[in-house]
Write a protein that holds these residues in place. Structure first.
Motif, short mmCIF file in Angstrom:
data_model
loop_
_atom_site.label_atom_id
_atom_site.label_comp_id
_atom_site.label_asym_id
_atom_site.label_seq_id
_atom_site.Cartn_x
_atom_site.Cartn_y
_atom_site.Cartn_z
N PRO A 255 0.81 -1.23 0.00
CA PRO A 255 0.00 0.00 0.00
C PRO A 255 0.84 1.27 0.00
O PRO A 255 0.50 2.24 -0.68
N MET A 256 1.94 1.26 0.73
CA MET A 256 2.79 2.46 0.80
C MET A 256 3.38 2.81 -0.56
O MET A 256 3.39 3.98 -0.97
N THR A 257 3.87 1.81 -1.30
CA THR A 257 4.49 2.11 -2.59
C THR A 257 3.45 2.52 -3.63
O THR A 257 3.73 3.31 -4.53
N VAL A 258 2.24 1.97 -3.52
CA VAL A 258 1.15 2.42 -4.40
C VAL A 258 0.90 3.91 -4.18
O VAL A 258 0.77 4.69 -5.13
N LYS A 279 -3.65 -5.61 1.13
CA LYS A 279 -4.61 -4.71 1.76
C LYS A 279 -4.80 -3.51 0.85
O LYS A 279 -3.90 -3.15 0.08
N PRO A 280 -5.95 -2.85 0.91
CA PRO A 280 -6.20 -1.68 0.04
C PRO A 280 -5.19 -0.56 0.31
O PRO A 280 -4.74 -0.35 1.44
N ALA A 281 -4.83 0.12 -0.77
CA ALA A 281 -3.91 1.24 -0.67
C ALA A 281 -4.70 2.55 -0.58
O ALA A 281 -5.77 2.69 -1.17
N LEU A 282 -4.15 3.50 0.16
CA LEU A 282 -4.75 4.82 0.26
C LEU A 282 -4.32 5.65 -0.95
O LEU A 282 -3.13 5.88 -1.15
N ILE A 283 -5.26 6.06 -1.76
CA ILE A 283 -4.96 6.84 -2.96
C ILE A 283 -5.65 8.20 -2.87
O ILE A 283 -6.87 8.26 -2.68
N ASP A 284 -4.86 9.25 -2.98
CA ASP A 284 -5.39 10.61 -3.02
C ASP A 284 -5.66 10.95 -4.48
O ASP A 284 -4.74 11.23 -5.25
N THR A 285 -6.92 10.93 -4.87
CA THR A 285 -7.25 11.13 -6.28
C THR A 285 -6.96 12.55 -6.77
O THR A 285 -6.92 12.78 -7.98
N THR A 286 -6.74 13.49 -5.85
CA THR A 286 -6.36 14.83 -6.31
C THR A 286 -5.02 14.79 -7.05
O THR A 286 -4.78 15.61 -7.94
N LYS A 287 -4.15 13.82 -6.68
CA LYS A 287 -2.88 13.68 -7.40
C LYS A 287 -3.14 13.28 -8.85
O LYS A 287 -2.47 13.76 -9.78
N ILE A 288 -4.12 12.40 -9.06
CA ILE A 288 -4.46 11.98 -10.41
C ILE A 288 -5.08 13.14 -11.19
O ILE A 288 -4.76 13.37 -12.36
N ILE A 289 -5.94 13.88 -10.53
CA ILE A 289 -6.60 15.01 -11.20
C ILE A 289 -5.59 16.06 -11.63
O ILE A 289 -5.61 16.54 -12.77
N HIS A 290 -4.69 16.40 -10.74
CA HIS A 290 -3.75 17.49 -11.04
C HIS A 290 -2.58 17.05 -11.91
O HIS A 290 -2.07 17.84 -12.71
#
Length: 351
Positions: A255-258, A279-290
């Motif tokens: 998860p950390m490397t994702v 386990k699911p990774a925490l993804i901040d979708t604002t990074k994808i948007i920007h």
């Protein structure tokens, strides 16, 4: 070929048995392969440890090589005694994706694949139905022995991931198991200007250095993102800054490397996800948007012929990555060793 064979059978998490099971019967379009070597994949580890992808009674193993000992009368282009690797995939043929020839997306894929729904190669023999040369059975070239033959299938995945690398690219590889290490080699051969690797296992990290990585880093020793920024440059983006990787190959499945991959890639760069997090990774979708990166999921995708050519030519070298060999009777010990990344890279079971 009537009789019984030994097989390593998954019963429950971290519980394997060595059972005598019937040798598969060969139909007119099938082949029976005497297994010589089988590699333990990361997905096998997830199956063994947690029961991912399998049911009780499953014979594991899909990275293998062996020798044809029996074939049906309708099989063309193959002979008894030939050295081969193989991988059977079955699809439903009727779903939305099959109708569009996107067979890799068929929901039934794993129900009908070697080592998942179908019996795998952690056995004395493995059966391939509908055997077709160049489709699900492949002859080993003379340069590839049985050990290297058991690393062809993961080399397919590494090749597919590395196909995203273009000449001059700066590449970050997160995770240096066999697939990550081979992808590093191929990124270099494709003309990447710099390839850097992060990995928590000192053994795997040193191997990546030996095999040609331009720089390596253990995230347990500091901030991996800051290290990548120092190695390949700072990538400013809207309201923040990350690193300047043209391509990030996420091979660790952590998860950390994702999460880190979205900061390490430059705006408009490419992230390839290969590792399978437990386990699911925490993804901040604002990074994808920007940053609008190209995001690629990689489940194979290249071809066995390409992988064999890479191994036969030396552009990919997997032999130094084979760290342990176990007999079939010690399949559980082999799987436990593959779990210990600080001690192993690629573990084989050899017959």
């Amino acid at each position: 070929m009537a009789g019984k064979m030994k097989a390593a059978v998954w019963q429950a998490p971290r519980q394997m048995t060595i059972d005598l099971v019937p040798i598969p019967e060969v139909g007119p379009r099938d082949v029976l392969i005497k297994v010589k070597a089988v590699g333990i994949c990361g997905s096998d580890v997830h199956s063994y440890k947690l029961g991912f992808y399998v049911q009780s009674g499953q014979i594991l193993g899909h990275e293998f090589s062996g020798e044809i000992v029996q074939l049906g009368a309708e099989v063309d282009g193959l002979e008894v005694g030939e050295r081969v690797t193989a991988f059977q995939i079955g699809v439903c043929g009727t779903c939305y994706w099959c109708q569009r020839q996107q067979y890799g997306l068929c929901p039934d894929l794993f129900l009908n694949s070697t080592g998942y729904g179908l019996p795998g190669a952690m056995a004395e023999y493995v059966h391939i139905s509908g055997a077709t040369l160049g489709i699900n059975v492949f002859k080993l070239p003379s340069e590839i022995d049985f050990e290297i033959g058991a690393t062809i299938e993961p080399t397919v995945t590494a090749s597919s991931a590395a196909n995203e690398v273009q000449p001059g690219d700066k590449v970050v590889i997160l995770g240096a198991g066999l697939i990550g290490n081979v992808a590093m080699q191929l990124a270099k051969s494709r003309g990447a200007s710099k390839v850097v690797v992060t990995e928590v296992s000192p053994l795997r990290l040193e191997m990546a250095r030996r095999m040609g990585a331009d720089a390596v880093f253990n995230p347990l020793a500091g901030d991996a993102l800051e290290w990548v920024k120092q190695e390949i440059g700072v990538g400013r983006y809207h309201f923040n800054e990350g690193a300047m990787a043209d391509v990030v190959l996420e091979m660790a499945g952590a998860p950390m490397t994702v999460t880190q991959s979205l900061e390490m890639v430059r705006s408009g760069g490419t992230i390839v996800y290969v590792g399978l997090p437990e386990k699911p990774a925490l993804i901040d979708t604002t990074k994808i948007i920007h940053k609008t990166p190209k995001i690629v999921g990689c489940l194979g995708g290249s071809t066995f012929e390409i992988a064999m050519d890479l191994l036969a030519s030396g552009k990919a070298d997997t032999r130094p990555l084979i760290t342990h060999r176990f007999p079939l009777d010690e399949a559980q010990a082999a799987l436990e060793m593959q779990l210990r990344s600080e001690e192993s890279i690629k573990v084989l079971i050899e017959m």
